[in-house]
Design a protein around this motif. Structure first.
Motif, PDB file in Angstrom:
ATOM      1  N   GLN A 134       0.847  -1.182   0.000  1.00  0.00           N
ATOM      2  CA  GLN A 134       0.000   0.000   0.000  1.00  0.00           C
ATOM      3  C   GLN A 134       0.893   1.246   0.000  1.00  0.00           C
ATOM      4  OE1 GLN A 134      -3.336  -0.441   0.018  1.00  0.00           O
ATOM      5  NE2 GLN A 134      -3.243  -2.652   0.339  1.00  0.00           N
ATOM      6  N   SER A 135       0.415   2.291  -0.645  1.00  0.00           N
ATOM      7  CA  SER A 135       1.167   3.547  -0.600  1.00  0.00           C
ATOM      8  C   SER A 135       1.065   4.132   0.799  1.00  0.00           C
ATOM      9  CB  SER A 135       0.618   4.530  -1.630  1.00  0.00           C
ATOM     10  OG  SER A 135      -0.721   4.852  -1.351  1.00  0.00           O
ATOM     11  N   LYS A 136       2.167   4.652   1.287  1.00  0.00           N
ATOM     12  CA  LYS A 136       2.224   5.177   2.653  1.00  0.00           C
ATOM     13  C   LYS A 136       2.595   6.650   2.624  1.00  0.00           C
ATOM     14  CE  LYS A 136       5.138   1.843   3.811  1.00  0.00           C
ATOM     15  NZ  LYS A 136       4.895   0.782   2.825  1.00  0.00           N
ATOM     16  N   PRO A 137       2.133   7.401   3.611  1.00  0.00           N
ATOM     17  CA  PRO A 137       2.524   8.816   3.662  1.00  0.00           C
ATOM     18  C   PRO A 137       4.026   8.948   3.890  1.00  0.00           C
ATOM     19  CG  PRO A 137       1.363   8.178   5.670  1.00  0.00           C
ATOM     20  CD  PRO A 137       1.235   7.036   4.726  1.00  0.00           C
ATOM     21  N   LYS A 138       4.599  10.000   3.307  1.00  0.00           N
ATOM     22  CA  LYS A 138       6.041  10.214   3.399  1.00  0.00           C
ATOM     23  C   LYS A 138       6.398  11.322   4.392  1.00  0.00           C
ATOM     24  CE  LYS A 138       6.855   8.598  -1.320  1.00  0.00           C
ATOM     25  NZ  LYS A 138       7.375   8.924  -2.669  1.00  0.00           N
ATOM     26  N   ALA A 139       5.401  12.045   4.847  1.00  0.00           N
ATOM     27  CA  ALA A 139       5.655  13.115   5.811  1.00  0.00           C
ATOM     28  C   ALA A 139       5.869  12.530   7.200  1.00  0.00           C
ATOM     29  CB  ALA A 139       4.480  14.090   5.831  1.00  0.00           C
ATOM     30  N   GLN A 140       6.880  13.023   7.901  1.00  0.00           N
ATOM     31  CA  GLN A 140       7.200  12.578   9.247  1.00  0.00           C
ATOM     32  C   GLN A 140       7.055  13.752  10.216  1.00  0.00           C
ATOM     33  OE1 GLN A 140       7.986   9.289   9.856  1.00  0.00           O
ATOM     34  NE2 GLN A 140       7.520   9.020   7.678  1.00  0.00           N
ATOM     35  N   LEU A 141       6.821  13.433  11.486  1.00  0.00           N
ATOM     36  CA  LEU A 141       6.622  14.459  12.505  1.00  0.00           C
ATOM     37  C   LEU A 141       7.583  14.241  13.656  1.00  0.00           C
ATOM     38  CD1 LEU A 141       4.657  16.853  13.339  1.00  0.00           C
ATOM     39  CD2 LEU A 141       3.454  15.131  14.713  1.00  0.00           C
ATOM     40  N   VAL A 142       8.210  15.307  14.108  1.00  0.00           N
ATOM     41  CA  VAL A 142       8.983  15.267  15.337  1.00  0.00           C
ATOM     42  C   VAL A 142       8.010  15.206  16.511  1.00  0.00           C
ATOM     43  CG1 VAL A 142      10.565  16.602  16.800  1.00  0.00           C
ATOM     44  CG2 VAL A 142      10.920  16.502  14.328  1.00  0.00           C
ATOM     45  N   ALA A 143       8.336  14.444  17.521  1.00  0.00           N
ATOM     46  CA  ALA A 143       7.463  14.369  18.689  1.00  0.00           C
ATOM     47  C   ALA A 143       7.246  15.760  19.267  1.00  0.00           C
ATOM     48  CB  ALA A 143       8.071  13.457  19.746  1.00  0.00           C
ATOM     49  N   PRO A 144       5.997  16.208  19.355  1.00  0.00           N
ATOM     50  CA  PRO A 144       5.754  17.576  19.848  1.00  0.00           C
ATOM     51  C   PRO A 144       6.152  17.746  21.311  1.00  0.00           C
ATOM     52  CG  PRO A 144       3.831  16.687  18.683  1.00  0.00           C
ATOM     53  CD  PRO A 144       4.765  15.539  18.906  1.00  0.00           C
ATOM     54  N   ASP A 145       6.583  18.927  21.659  1.00  0.00           N
ATOM     55  CA  ASP A 145       6.879  19.249  23.054  1.00  0.00           C
ATOM     56  C   ASP A 145       5.609  19.104  23.886  1.00  0.00           C
ATOM     57  OD1 ASP A 145       9.497  19.849  22.383  1.00  0.00           O
ATOM     58  OD2 ASP A 145       9.104  22.004  22.136  1.00  0.00           O
ATOM     59  N   GLY A 146       5.772  18.560  25.098  1.00  0.00           N
ATOM     60  CA  GLY A 146       4.630  18.390  25.984  1.00  0.00           C
ATOM     61  C   GLY A 146       3.895  17.076  25.808  1.00  0.00           C
ATOM     62  N   LEU A 147       4.325  16.282  24.836  1.00  0.00           N
ATOM     63  CA  LEU A 147       3.682  14.992  24.580  1.00  0.00           C
ATOM     64  C   LEU A 147       4.535  13.866  25.156  1.00  0.00           C
ATOM     65  CD1 LEU A 147       1.436  13.412  22.828  1.00  0.00           C
ATOM     66  CD2 LEU A 147       3.298  13.140  21.168  1.00  0.00           C
ATOM     67  N   ASP A 148       3.881  12.858  25.749  1.00  0.00           N
ATOM     68  CA  ASP A 148       4.583  11.639  26.126  1.00  0.00           C
ATOM     69  C   ASP A 148       4.702  10.785  24.862  1.00  0.00           C
ATOM     70  OD1 ASP A 148       5.420   9.134  27.027  1.00  0.00           O
ATOM     71  OD2 ASP A 148       4.329   9.290  28.911  1.00  0.00           O
ATOM     72  N   ALA A 149       5.786  11.005  24.129  1.00  0.00           N
ATOM     73  CA  ALA A 149       5.941  10.388  22.813  1.00  0.00           C
ATOM     74  C   ALA A 149       6.010   8.871  22.901  1.00  0.00           C
ATOM     75  CB  ALA A 149       7.188  10.939  22.123  1.00  0.00           C
ATOM     76  N   THR A 150       6.688   8.356  23.924  1.00  0.00           N
ATOM     77  CA  THR A 150       6.799   6.903  24.064  1.00  0.00           C
ATOM     78  C   THR A 150       5.424   6.276  24.251  1.00  0.00           C
ATOM     79  OG1 THR A 150       9.011   7.075  25.012  1.00  0.00           O
ATOM     80  CG2 THR A 150       7.795   5.052  25.436  1.00  0.00           C
ATOM     81  N   GLN A 151       4.613   6.870  25.108  1.00  0.00           N
ATOM     82  CA  GLN A 151       3.277   6.324  25.332  1.00  0.00           C
ATOM     83  C   GLN A 151       2.440   6.401  24.060  1.00  0.00           C
ATOM     84  OE1 GLN A 151       1.124   6.991  29.023  1.00  0.00           O
ATOM     85  NE2 GLN A 151      -0.624   7.757  27.855  1.00  0.00           N
ATOM     86  N   CYS A 152       2.549   7.498  23.338  1.00  0.00           N
ATOM     87  CA  CYS A 152       1.782   7.657  22.100  1.00  0.00           C
ATOM     88  C   CYS A 152       2.170   6.582  21.088  1.00  0.00           C
ATOM     89  CB  CYS A 152       2.012   9.054  21.527  1.00  0.00           C
ATOM     90  SG  CYS A 152       0.911   9.497  20.176  1.00  0.00           S
TER      91      CYS A 152
END
Length: 459
Positions: free
Chosen positions: A121-139
């Motif tokens: 399947q085609s996948k999105p190519k845009a990536q995001l840095v974990a936003p400040d204030g977010l528990d990135a590991t839990q997300c």
């Protein structure tokens, strides 16, 4: 599959969430505001616009955040922009409150989900840095648990029968050093799981009960998931149209495995038990029949008035087993009744709770996790509807009224020693593609429960 955040780098592009209002456009940097005005960008939910710099290369990205009303009407609406944005790494430049930030970030990750077992399947190519204030590991852990649930539900029954569901549970147990035992075929009768055996005995693939345990301290939580890997309806055979989606009838099992993965990956301080009765409800000469009376593990007798109401039978034996240990909380999850879909449609997870405080905690968790639920009543005046007279219980009361409630009341009879019990009558399928929720299998209720667990179990 891109379900993780990107590392921060020097070439990250700022990403602005823009509400649909003149004030929101006015708050943008001058170049971005001018370009948005020229291109007619209004901030409609999920729209996106790349802002070029002086050299023509992307300088920033604008993502429509819509209005408060539009966000209520479409969960994860802004996440749709991920599949429209060009390749690159983006960094959120707009402040959000805790719940809104968690929803945006999780939606972004889940927009990257694709089921690719049988075709690329085609996948999105845009990536995001974990936003400040977010528990990135839990997300990321929540996204991975949701992906597990979706993958299991999306896999057709030919490749996701009781054997394969057991293999998935064993792989999960191995990865988290959990203990697992499986009772299979005739051993179900020896170990007193007669209704699991009765429902699954007609299939070539043997019925079984999966029992996984993890954790050595803290409060006790038992999750019970319906694992009917395919449901023909048995001798009360479903018509073809009703059978088409029955690969998803193990959605309760898939959901509790996804939730269990989240719990174990987060290292929550509790003692977890997962029980999955898994069968295929098939037709053959030894299939259980309408009119049969089965004796359950609990000792209650059940008159079979419809072999297509089999999920509550296998859950009943598993719930009786769970109840024998009197854990702090028992939760069952099942794709159980069409009546629930008629009542609330495919998006909401109807649930039943004995304790009002437990229901309140789940509702709060649902709002925080963008995982909507709706409480239904364990309505005592309907108890007579599940009492046929010839046996203790009726598995399919006539008349069709209150089908989800009577199914929940049926299950409730098998939890007699444990005061706190909840049941989720989920759908487990997204019928129409939506942002972060492609058509196909989907987790329901798990994120709400995960968010509620600290309050439910005083963690």
């Amino acid at each position: 599959m891109t379900l993780r955040f990107a590392p921060r780098s020097s070439d990250c592009l700022p990403l602005y969430l823009v509400e649909k209002s003149d004030a929101a456009l006015d708050a943008l940097p001058e170049t971005a505001r001018a370009w948005a005005t020229r291109m007619g960008f209004t901030g409609a939910l999920g729209a996106c616009l790349v802002v070029p710099g002086a050299d023509g290369a992307p300088e920033a990205a604008l993502v429509g955040y819509g209005t408060a009303e539009s966000r209520l009407r479409k969960r994860f609406g802004a996440a749709a922009a991920r599949s429209k944005l060009p390749e690159g790494t983006y960094e959120l430049a707009t402040g959000l409150d805790r719940d809104a930030l968690a929803e945006f970030a999780l939606g972004w990750l889940l927009e990257g989900y694709r089921f690719e077992r049988y075709a690329k399947q085609s996948k999105p190519k845009a990536q995001l840095v974990a936003p400040d204030g977010l528990d990135a590991t839990q997300c990321e852990i929540i996204a991975a648990g949701e992906a597990l649930t979706r993958d299991l539900i999306n896999t057709p029954a030919e490749d996701m029968g009781p054997d394969e569901l057991e293999a998935a549970a064993r792989a999960l147990a191995d990865s988290h050093k959990a203990d697992i035992t499986v009772t299979t075929g005739p051993a179900l009768l020896t170990d007193n799981h007669p209704m699991i055996h009765a429902v699954g005995r007609a299939a070539e693939r043997a019925p079984r009960l999966i029992d996984m345990r993890w954790g050595d301290s803290g409060p006790t939580l038992t999750l019970v998931g319906k694992g009917v890997c395919f449901d023909t309806g048995g001798l009360n055979l479903k018509p073809g149209g009703s059978m088409a989606l029955m690969k998803k009838d193990m959605g309760g099992a898939a959901t509790v495995l996804g939730l269990a993965q989240m719990i174990m990956s987060l290292g929550l301080k509790l003692r977890l038990r997962v029980l999955i009765p898994t069968v295929e409800n098939a037709v053959s000469g030894n299939a259980f029949r309408p009119g049969d009376i089965l004796t359950s593990r609990k000792g209650l007798t059940v008159e079979i008035n419809n072999t297509d109401a089999e999920g509550r039978l296998v859950l009943a034996d598993a719930l009786a087993l769970a109840d024998e240990e009197t854990p702090d909380l028992i939760i069952s999850m099942a794709t159980l009744t069409g009546a629930a879909r008629v009542a609330v449609g495919p998006d909401l997870s109807p649930f039943y709770a004995r304790q009002p405080a437990d229901a309140d905690a789940v509702r709060k968790g649902a709002r925080a996790a963008a995982d909507p639920v709706w409480e239904m009543p364990l309505w005592a005046p309907y108890e007579a509807m599940i009492e046929p007279g010839i046996a203790d219980l009726d598995n399919a009361p006539k008349g069709g009224f209150a089908g989800s409630i009577t199914a929940a009341l049926f299950l409730n009879r098998f939890v007699t020693e444990t005061p706190r019990y909840m049941h989720f009558d989920i759908y487990g399928w997204n019928p129409t593609a939506a942002p972060a929720r492609p058509k196909g299998g989907v987790g329901m209720g798990a994120r709400a429960l995960l968010d509620a667990l600290p309050e439910l179990l005083d963690l």
